[in-house]
Structure formats: structure tokens, C-alpha cells
Enzyme design. Structure first.
Site, short mmCIF file in Angstrom:
data_model
loop_
_atom_site.label_atom_id
_atom_site.label_comp_id
_atom_site.label_asym_id
_atom_site.label_seq_id
_atom_site.Cartn_x
_atom_site.Cartn_y
_atom_site.Cartn_z
N SER A 34 22.00 -3.88 -15.45
CA SER A 34 20.84 -4.62 -14.70
C SER A 34 20.01 -5.53 -15.51
CB SER A 34 19.78 -3.31 -14.33
OG SER A 34 19.50 -2.68 -15.65
N TYR A 89 13.79 0.64 -10.00
CA TYR A 89 14.05 1.83 -10.83
C TYR A 89 13.45 1.56 -12.48
CZ TYR A 89 17.71 1.15 -14.29
OH TYR A 89 18.83 0.72 -15.48
N LYS A 90 13.32 0.29 -12.77
CA LYS A 90 12.87 0.11 -14.08
C LYS A 90 11.67 -0.65 -14.33
CE LYS A 90 15.69 -2.03 -17.70
NZ LYS A 90 16.77 -2.80 -18.04
N TYR A 112 27.08 4.22 -7.80
CA TYR A 112 28.09 3.49 -8.07
C TYR A 112 29.11 3.61 -6.70
CZ TYR A 112 27.24 2.81 -13.13
OH TYR A 112 26.75 2.50 -14.22
N HIS A 147 30.29 3.97 -19.71
CA HIS A 147 29.07 3.92 -19.67
C HIS A 147 28.66 4.57 -21.13
CE1 HIS A 147 24.74 4.83 -18.70
NE2 HIS A 147 24.91 4.03 -17.53
N ASP A 196 26.68 7.37 -23.27
CA ASP A 196 26.44 8.87 -23.14
C ASP A 196 24.86 9.32 -22.84
OD1 ASP A 196 25.58 8.72 -25.53
OD2 ASP A 196 27.09 10.20 -26.35
N ASP A 197 24.05 8.24 -22.75
CA ASP A 197 22.58 8.35 -22.44
C ASP A 197 22.48 9.08 -20.98
OD1 ASP A 197 23.48 6.05 -22.07
OD2 ASP A 197 21.28 5.41 -21.62
N GLN A 229 19.34 9.67 -14.65
CA GLN A 229 20.40 9.01 -14.12
C GLN A 229 21.57 10.20 -13.99
OE1 GLN A 229 21.62 5.02 -15.09
NE2 GLN A 229 20.55 5.29 -17.03
N ASP A 237 -19.76 3.80 -1.58
CA ASP A 237 -18.95 2.71 -1.48
C ASP A 237 -19.84 1.57 -0.57
OD1 ASP A 237 -16.92 0.72 -1.30
OD2 ASP A 237 -15.82 2.17 0.47
C1 SPV Z 1 -10.76 0.98 0.17
O1 SPV Z 1 -9.90 1.69 -0.28
O2 SPV Z 1 -11.98 1.01 -0.44
C2 SPV Z 1 -10.86 0.37 1.39
C3 SPV Z 1 -9.90 1.16 2.32
O3 SPV Z 1 -11.58 -0.64 1.58
S1 SPV Z 1 -10.76 1.89 3.24
O4 SPV Z 1 -11.56 3.05 2.59
O5 SPV Z 1 -9.97 2.55 4.27
O6 SPV Z 1 -11.85 1.35 3.99
MG MG Z 2 -13.10 -0.77 0.34
#
Ligand code: SPV
Ligand code: MG
Length: 436
Positions: free
Chosen positions: A13, A47-48, A79, A93, A95-96, A102, A208
């Protein structure tokens, strides 16, 4: 002795080739005709870490190494498909992978080889400090603003559906960065991080309502960026006044953030999940379109996405209003549309997606399935959704666990009873390893 009749298979990879790789390639080539299965970008990213070099570049590098006969794509960590197709005599491969995540892949290789009498050959895996440092340097590179910023856009081009989980601190950022599950030869990780206004506010004990100023939000984002490499989508609330937004969007872009989502509300913003229980005002199409256009004009790169979030369904203004706004915001320059709903039933989200996709097949669609949480990612992808954001789940899972531990200590007047709820001291001391 070289036995040209035998065939050998290895999987790679890596985009950073070092002496460890070339030495195992030489050993494998001595066993016979060597085919390299190169993991595709999508598999490596899940994955990485995100590959610094694209699949085609990585193929070119491997093809030019002495002893490699051909390079073929390997589409999964498993695989099985390629082994059944090419039936190599040997798989080589280090041996890790005898233990660790994995191991199931290795077990399956042994099983498939047994189907036709192939053999697994493992060479001792040598950890060289310089190689470890090289990998760490690549990771650091991925966290640099210019490299991180464009990754969301690249992921959208690479995958039908991109997932993001909320992060509100360095530690939660690390959870989004590192959490991996392995299932049926496939690994799954979150692709990106969501810096939620709700979770950033909640972590600071504040409502909020666009109360945290940009500097405070940037402090959280910077803390997350310091320890992660995945792309970041920022919840930009309403974007504030257009005259301020044009400065702020540039700050976000310069920091290496990949996208900002702004919602078409105005005045005192309340969280959408209150719906019409609280007073909230939707912006006019004209004003919000002008904000989008101004924001887009302020950007300096092509990498950064400005996504417009439509609150019509939240505010019960109807489907027609939501769709009219979506097309207007795309016309104004929005790079993506987020449609939000607080209904448990996903019907209105599906209707919006179907109707939007009938007219617009390319603009990325974003959903935040906090309420309509029964819908699977596959179903969203079928409906034409491109980004699914799990917006608050680390906050909502962490808080009750912490509260329970606090109550248990208070109740028992000692900490013994809370111990079973906690990770061990050894684990907490080594959770964050020193990397320097
Ligand atoms: C937030 O994660 O602050 C968002 C999404 O604005 S929601 O809370 O659904 O409004
Ligand atoms: Mg928000």
C-alpha cells in the site's frame, strides 16, 4: 536457486518505499515471478492513512523496482479475490501480521492458499527506527494545511459516501482519527471530522446560540488539528454578518480546514433540533445567496468547500421552499447542500434527495442523521447523499459515562466502586504515546 516457474504474490500500500520494502521484494523475487497487488487509494485511506501519492504513482514506483514482474490492483484488504484469480504458488509477507488487526487477513490467506495448494512464506519483520520516523513524517505532512485542506474534495471524488464524526478536543479528534473496525476483509474508519457548534459549546458549558466567538472555536479546531490528519468540516452556524464572514472563511481556509457549512438562519440562532419549539428566523433567499457568493469570492484556493445548509424542513416551511433554496444556493456558488430534518422518519429527507438529484446530479449532498438515525450509509448513498455527519455522538456518549462515575463516587464516598467504569491507570498513562 531462481525457479522461474513458480509465482509469488505480495501486497503493498505504501507510498514511501524504503530499504525494508526493497529487501523483502528481493527475497520474494528469488522465489519466482513476482506479482504485486497494490491497494487502491480508497482501501489505503480507510485502513492506514490517506495516501500521499495516488494509486497510479504508487504503481509506477513499484513497477520500476528490480524483481517486480507486474503490479495489479487489490481492491480490498482481503487477498482472497486476487489469490483465486492469480493462484500464486507463494504469498510473501512480513511476520508482523501474525497478531494484531491484520491477523484475520492472514488467516484468510492461509485458508485460500489451502484451496489450491499455495504456501505462505513469512520473513522476520524488522523495525528500523528510521523507517518508523519516515512514516511519522508522512503523517505530519498530511496534517499540514495545504495538504489537509484538499483532502475532503479528493475523498468525495474517490468514494460514493464520505463519513464524518464529531470531535471537540484533541482526545475526541484522536478517536475519530484512529478508530478502526475490521469486518470481512474490509477496514472501516471515519473519513473526516465535524467541529460541531453544539458540541464545542457543550464542552465549554455554554448554550449553542452562536455564543462562542471565532477565536474560541479556532482554539478547539487548532487543538484537534495538532494531533490529527483527517479533513475537518466546520459548523459555521449562520456565518454571521456577510461583512465578517468574508474574513472568517479565509481564516478557516488558511488553517487547512476543508469545508464550512453555514445555515440559512438569521438573528439569534438556536440549535436546529429545537425546531419550531423556539423562535428561529430563516434568512431570505436573496440575503443568504449573497452571503454564499461573497464567501466564495473571498476564497483563495479551489480546495475549500462552502456548503449551504437549508433549514426549511426544520422550520416547517415545506419541501418546495427547501428545494427552491437548494437550487438558488447552488446558483449562488455553494459547493454542496446540507439538508436538515429533526423527524425520526426519513421520508422528507429522502423526498428532498430524490427531487434534488432529479435536477442536479453532481453537487454533493450532506445529511446529519441525528434524528433519522435508522437509515444506513448504503441507503443514503443510494439516495444520492455524499456526506453523512454523525454530529454529536462522542459528546452524547461521553457525558453520561462521566456523570455516572461522578455519582458513584459521591454515593460511596470513595472511588473503588467507580473503578469498573474506568479504564486502568496503565491504559490512561499509555493512551497517548510520546512520539518524540
Ligand atoms: C451541530 O452539530 O452543532 C449542528 C447539527 O449544527 S445540529 O445539532 O443537528 O443542528
Ligand atoms: Mg451547529
Amino acid at each position: 536457486m531462481i525457479n522461474q516457474k513458480k509465482t509469488v504474490y505480495m501486497c503493498f500500500s505504501t507510498d514511501v518505499i524504503h530499504g525494508g520494502h526493497t529487501s523483502i521484494i528481493q527475497k520474494a523475487a528469488e522465489l519466482g515471478d513476482l506479482t504485486i497487488g497494490m491497494l487502491t487509494d480508497e482501501v489505503v485511506a480507510s485502513y492506514k492513512r490517506f495516501p500521499i501519492l495516488k494509486y497510479e504513482e504508487r504503481v509506477k514506483i513499484l513497477e520500476s523496482i528490480k524483481g517486480v514482474s507486474r503490479v495489479v490492483p487489490q481492491n480490498t484488504l482481503s487477498y482472497a479475490e486476487n489469490l483465486r484469480k492469480y493462484k500464486p504458488d507463494y504469498v510473501v509477507h512480513g511476520d508482523d501480521w501474525v497478531t494484531g488487526f491484520q491477523k484475520p487477513i492472514r488467516d484468510e490467506v492461509i485458508k485460500v492458499l489451502a484451496e489450491y495448494g499455495g504456501q505462505l512464506i513469512e520473513f522476520p519483520y524488522s523495525t528500523n527506527e528510521d523507517y518508523v520516523k519516515l512514516e511519522l513524517t508522512q503523517r505530519e505532512l498530511l496534517s499540514m494545511p495545504d495538504i489537509r485542506r484538499g483532502r475532503l474534495k479528493k475523498l468525495l471524488a474517490m468514494k460514493p459516501l464520505v463519513t464524518a464524526l464529531e470531535a471537540h478536543s484533541g482526545l475526541t479528534g484522536l478517536i475519530v482519527e484512529k478508530t478502526t473496525v475490521l469486518e470481512e476483509g474490509k477496514t472501516r474508519q471515519f473519513d473526516a471530522m465535524w467541529c460541531s457548534s453544539l458540541c464545542d459549546s457543550t464542552a465549554r458549558g455554554k448554550p449553542d446560540i452562536e455564543l462562542l466567538n471565532l477565536s474560541t472555536r479556532l482554539r478547539t479546531i487548532d487543538e484537534i488539528m495538532d494531533v490529527t490528519t483527517k479533513p475537518i468540516i466546520v459548523d459555521g452556524d449562520t456565518g454571521g454578518q456577510t461583512e465578517h464572514f468574508v474574513y472568517n472563511i479565509r481564516t478557516l481556509e488558511r488553517m487547512g480546514i476543508s469545508a464550512v457549512i453555514i445555515e440559512d438562519k438569521t438573528g439569534l440562532k438556536k440549535n436546529s433540533l429545537f425546531g419550531t419549539e423556539v423562535e428561529q428566523t430563516q434568512d431570505t433567499i436573496e440575503n443568504f445567496s449573497a452571503k454564499i457568493a461573497a464567501g466564495k469570492a473571498a476564497l483563495k484556493t479551489d480546495d475549500f468547500l462552502l456548503i449551504a445548509r437549508i433549514e426549511s424542513l426544520i422550520l416547517e416551511r415545506g419541501m418546495e421552499d427547501a428545494l427552491t433554496r437548494a437550487f438558488a444556493y447552488v446558483d449562488a456558488g455553494a459547493d454542496g447542500i446540507m439538508i436538515h430534518s429533526r423527524k425520526k422518519d426519513p421520508a422528507e429527507i429522502f423526498e428532498f434527495c430524490d427531487k434534488f438529484r432529479k435536477k442536479n446530479t453532481t453537487t454533493p449532498l450532506v445529511v446529519v442523521p441525528t434524528s433519522f438515525n435508522s437509515v444506513t450509509e448504503d441507503e443514503f448513498a443510494r439516495r444520492g447523499v455524499n456526506i453523512v455527519i454523525y454530529a454529536n455522538h462522542l459528546t452524547r456518549s461521553g457525558f453520561p459515562a462521566m456523570k455516572k462515575a461522578a455519582e458513584t463516587i459521591l454515593k460511596h464516598r470513595r472511588a473503588k466502586e467507580a473503578d469498573d467504569m474506568c479504564m486502568s491507570i496503565k491504559e490512561i498513562l499509555t493512551l497517548i504515546p510520546e512520539e518524540y
